[in-house]
Design a protein around this motif. Structure first.
Motif, PDB file in Angstrom:
ATOM      1  N   VAL A  83       0.390  -1.123   0.113  1.00 57.22           N
ATOM      2  CA  VAL A  83      -0.198  -0.061   0.020  1.00 57.22           C
ATOM      3  C   VAL A  83       0.943   1.684   0.056  1.00 57.22           C
ATOM      4  CG1 VAL A  83      -1.647  -1.276   1.388  1.00 57.22           C
ATOM      5  CG2 VAL A  83      -0.347  -0.083   2.200  1.00 57.22           C
ATOM      6  N   ASP A  84       0.276   2.280  -0.042  1.00 55.31           N
ATOM      7  CA  ASP A  84       0.901   3.418  -0.738  1.00 55.31           C
ATOM      8  C   ASP A  84       1.495   3.775   1.215  1.00 55.31           C
ATOM      9  OD1 ASP A  84       2.461   6.036  -0.559  1.00 55.31           O
ATOM     10  OD2 ASP A  84       0.063   7.455  -1.325  1.00 55.31           O
ATOM     11  N   PRO A  85       2.944   4.240   1.863  1.00 54.50           N
ATOM     12  CA  PRO A  85       2.887   4.491   3.106  1.00 54.50           C
ATOM     13  C   PRO A  85       2.307   6.214   3.689  1.00 54.50           C
ATOM     14  CG  PRO A  85       4.943   4.936   1.329  1.00 54.50           C
ATOM     15  CD  PRO A  85       3.643   3.959   0.649  1.00 54.50           C
ATOM     16  N   GLU A  86       2.142   6.872   2.274  1.00 53.64           N
ATOM     17  CA  GLU A  86       2.221   8.616   2.906  1.00 53.64           C
ATOM     18  C   GLU A  86       0.640   8.676   3.779  1.00 53.64           C
ATOM     19  OE1 GLU A  86       2.434  12.469   0.644  1.00 53.64           O
ATOM     20  OE2 GLU A  86       2.423  11.031  -0.863  1.00 53.64           O
ATOM     21  N   PRO A  87      -0.295   8.118   3.324  1.00 58.45           N
ATOM     22  CA  PRO A  87      -1.262   8.011   4.356  1.00 58.45           C
ATOM     23  C   PRO A  87      -1.370   7.535   5.430  1.00 58.45           C
ATOM     24  CG  PRO A  87      -2.288   7.594   1.719  1.00 58.45           C
ATOM     25  CD  PRO A  87      -0.578   6.830   2.099  1.00 58.45           C
ATOM     26  N   LEU A  88      -0.813   6.759   5.605  1.00 62.99           N
ATOM     27  CA  LEU A  88      -0.497   6.068   7.033  1.00 62.99           C
ATOM     28  C   LEU A  88       0.415   7.124   8.070  1.00 62.99           C
ATOM     29  CD1 LEU A  88      -0.212   2.400   5.919  1.00 62.99           C
ATOM     30  CD2 LEU A  88      -2.169   3.514   6.987  1.00 62.99           C
ATOM     31  N   ALA A  89       0.682   7.731   7.281  1.00 69.50           N
ATOM     32  CA  ALA A  89       2.225   8.641   8.043  1.00 69.50           C
ATOM     33  C   ALA A  89       1.333   9.643   9.583  1.00 69.50           C
ATOM     34  CB  ALA A  89       2.706   9.886   7.658  1.00 69.50           C
ATOM     35  N   GLY A  90       0.100   9.608   9.757  1.00 70.88           N
ATOM     36  CA  GLY A  90      -0.377  10.021  10.876  1.00 70.88           C
ATOM     37  C   GLY A  90      -0.947   9.353  11.747  1.00 70.88           C
ATOM     38  N   SER A  91      -0.977   7.543  11.257  1.00 70.93           N
ATOM     39  CA  SER A  91      -2.197   6.255  11.231  1.00 70.93           C
ATOM     40  C   SER A  91      -0.319   5.598  12.616  1.00 70.93           C
ATOM     41  CB  SER A  91      -2.612   5.612  10.785  1.00 70.93           C
ATOM     42  OG  SER A  91      -3.505   6.778  10.416  1.00 70.93           O
ATOM     43  N   VAL A  92       0.435   5.458  11.717  1.00 72.95           N
ATOM     44  CA  VAL A  92       1.585   4.676  12.561  1.00 72.95           C
ATOM     45  C   VAL A  92       2.785   4.995  13.477  1.00 72.95           C
ATOM     46  CG1 VAL A  92       3.041   2.619  11.158  1.00 72.95           C
ATOM     47  CG2 VAL A  92       1.658   3.355  10.212  1.00 72.95           C
ATOM     48  N   GLN A  93       2.302   4.827  14.741  1.00 76.31           N
ATOM     49  CA  GLN A  93       3.726   5.407  15.457  1.00 76.31           C
ATOM     50  C   GLN A  93       4.787   4.071  15.501  1.00 76.31           C
ATOM     51  OE1 GLN A  93       1.842   4.724  19.343  1.00 76.31           O
ATOM     52  NE2 GLN A  93       3.596   5.713  20.343  1.00 76.31           N
ATOM     53  N   ASP A  94       4.756   3.049  15.010  1.00 73.24           N
ATOM     54  CA  ASP A  94       5.778   2.584  14.575  1.00 73.24           C
ATOM     55  C   ASP A  94       5.315   1.171  14.017  1.00 73.24           C
ATOM     56  OD1 ASP A  94       7.009   3.530  17.618  1.00 73.24           O
ATOM     57  OD2 ASP A  94       5.855   2.362  18.832  1.00 73.24           O
ATOM     58  N   LEU A  95       6.788   0.946  13.488  1.00 75.60           N
ATOM     59  CA  LEU A  95       7.554   0.019  12.400  1.00 75.60           C
ATOM     60  C   LEU A  95       8.350  -0.411  12.291  1.00 75.60           C
ATOM     61  CD1 LEU A  95       5.989   0.724   8.323  1.00 75.60           C
ATOM     62  CD2 LEU A  95       7.836  -0.508   8.990  1.00 75.60           C
ATOM     63  N   ARG A  96       7.985  -2.465  12.456  1.00 74.17           N
ATOM     64  CA  ARG A  96       9.344  -3.026  11.918  1.00 74.17           C
ATOM     65  C   ARG A  96       8.916  -3.701  10.573  1.00 74.17           C
ATOM     66  NH1 ARG A  96      12.587  -3.721  16.862  1.00 74.17           N
ATOM     67  NH2 ARG A  96      13.478  -2.180  16.294  1.00 74.17           N
ATOM     68  N   VAL A  97       9.798  -4.321   9.945  1.00 72.37           N
ATOM     69  CA  VAL A  97       9.924  -5.456   9.293  1.00 72.37           C
ATOM     70  C   VAL A  97      10.885  -6.096   9.255  1.00 72.37           C
ATOM     71  CG1 VAL A  97      10.835  -5.103   6.515  1.00 72.37           C
ATOM     72  CG2 VAL A  97       9.866  -3.455   7.919  1.00 72.37           C
ATOM     73  N   PHE A  98      10.234  -7.918   8.731  1.00 71.39           N
ATOM     74  CA  PHE A  98      11.070  -8.994   9.302  1.00 71.39           C
ATOM     75  C   PHE A  98      10.951  -9.401   8.140  1.00 71.39           C
ATOM     76  CE2 PHE A  98       8.688  -7.404  12.770  1.00 71.39           C
ATOM     77  CZ  PHE A  98       9.440  -8.121  14.271  1.00 71.39           C
ATOM     78  N   ALA A  99      12.155 -10.079   7.592  1.00 67.90           N
ATOM     79  CA  ALA A  99      11.982 -11.186   6.694  1.00 67.90           C
ATOM     80  C   ALA A  99      11.941 -12.381   7.332  1.00 67.90           C
ATOM     81  CB  ALA A  99      13.530 -11.000   6.171  1.00 67.90           C
ATOM     82  N   GLY A 100      11.529 -13.497   6.196  1.00 66.92           N
ATOM     83  CA  GLY A 100      10.641 -14.810   7.196  1.00 66.92           C
ATOM     84  C   GLY A 100       9.778 -14.297   7.986  1.00 66.92           C
TER      85      GLY A 100
END
Length: 221
Positions: free
Chosen positions: A142-159
């Motif tokens: 999805v487009d990350p820009e609209p989520l800038a005000g909603s997402v407080q923290d984010l972490r990406v995992f491989a596998g």
């Protein structure tokens, strides 16, 4: 194997009783949870007896648990791959360190993202699917820009880590894992490796908390 007790010496007489004459209180059982405790948002914490090098000393955040199996991600295992080099649109929302974390041995070429939402939660059709306690699975397409005000923290995992039906039940019965309550802070903390393992175990009560002094690597005496 339980050691065989030595035969008593017939000339030694009966064993001496404690001076106080009181019986020692029985030690409480070591409760490490059971399959019924496994649910999205809970933690599977490797016990010192788990010798599989892939999971020794690991803390796993459960994403899904049903009759078809169990799925989760290993926490506190950062890699050297920067998010900005692979997913530049998401790097500004990622917590430190801004790298991919090794989520487990399954499908390591697949990126899986967890996000914590601020306020009342994500807007409709945002690509966020609830897991537990404000933690969501995020669709990275999805487009990350609209989520800038909603997402407080984010972490990406491989596998990720996965168990087929009945597999986790057997490992829990063997005492390989403790199933413990999880927290969103466990997912997004900067603490990693053995420090995370000790932090999770150390906040427990009773005999389980004593394990925080045990070596995370079971081959270390």
């Amino acid at each position: 194997m339980t050691p065989v007790p030595a035969s008593p010496d017939p000339e030694s007489g009966p064993p001496a009783r404690p001076v106080t004459g009181r019986r020692r209180a029985p030690m409480p059982a070591l409760s490490i949870g059971e399959l019924a405790d496994v649910r999205p948002g809970s933690l599977l914490v490797a016990m010192p007896g788990l010798t599989d090098p892939t999971f020794a000393g690991s803390v796993i955040y459960v994403l899904d648990h049903s009759e078809t199996g169990t799925l989760g991600v290993v926490l506190g295992s950062p890699s050297q791959v920067q998010i900005r080099d692979v997913l530049p649109g998401w790097c500004d929302l990622a917590v430190e360190p801004g790298v991919f974390h090794v989520g487990g041995p399954c499908e390591t070429d697949t990126a899986l993202c967890l996000a914590r939402c601020a306020g009342s939660g994500p807007p409709p059709d945002s690509g966020l699917r609830p897991v537990a306690d404000g933690v969501h699975l995020l669709d990275l397409d999805v487009d990350p820009e609209p989520l800038a005000g909603s997402v407080q923290d984010l972490r990406v995992f491989a596998g990720y880590a996965g168990w087929s039906p009945g597999q986790l039940a057997g490992e829990l019965a063997e005492g390989a894992w403790a199933c413990l309550p999880g927290s969103p802070d466990d997912v997004f903390t900067e603490v990693s490796g053995s420090q995370l393992w000790r932090a999770v175990v150390g906040r427990q009560t009773g005999r389980l908390a004593v394990l925080r002094t045990a070596p995370v690597d079971p081959t270390i005496n």
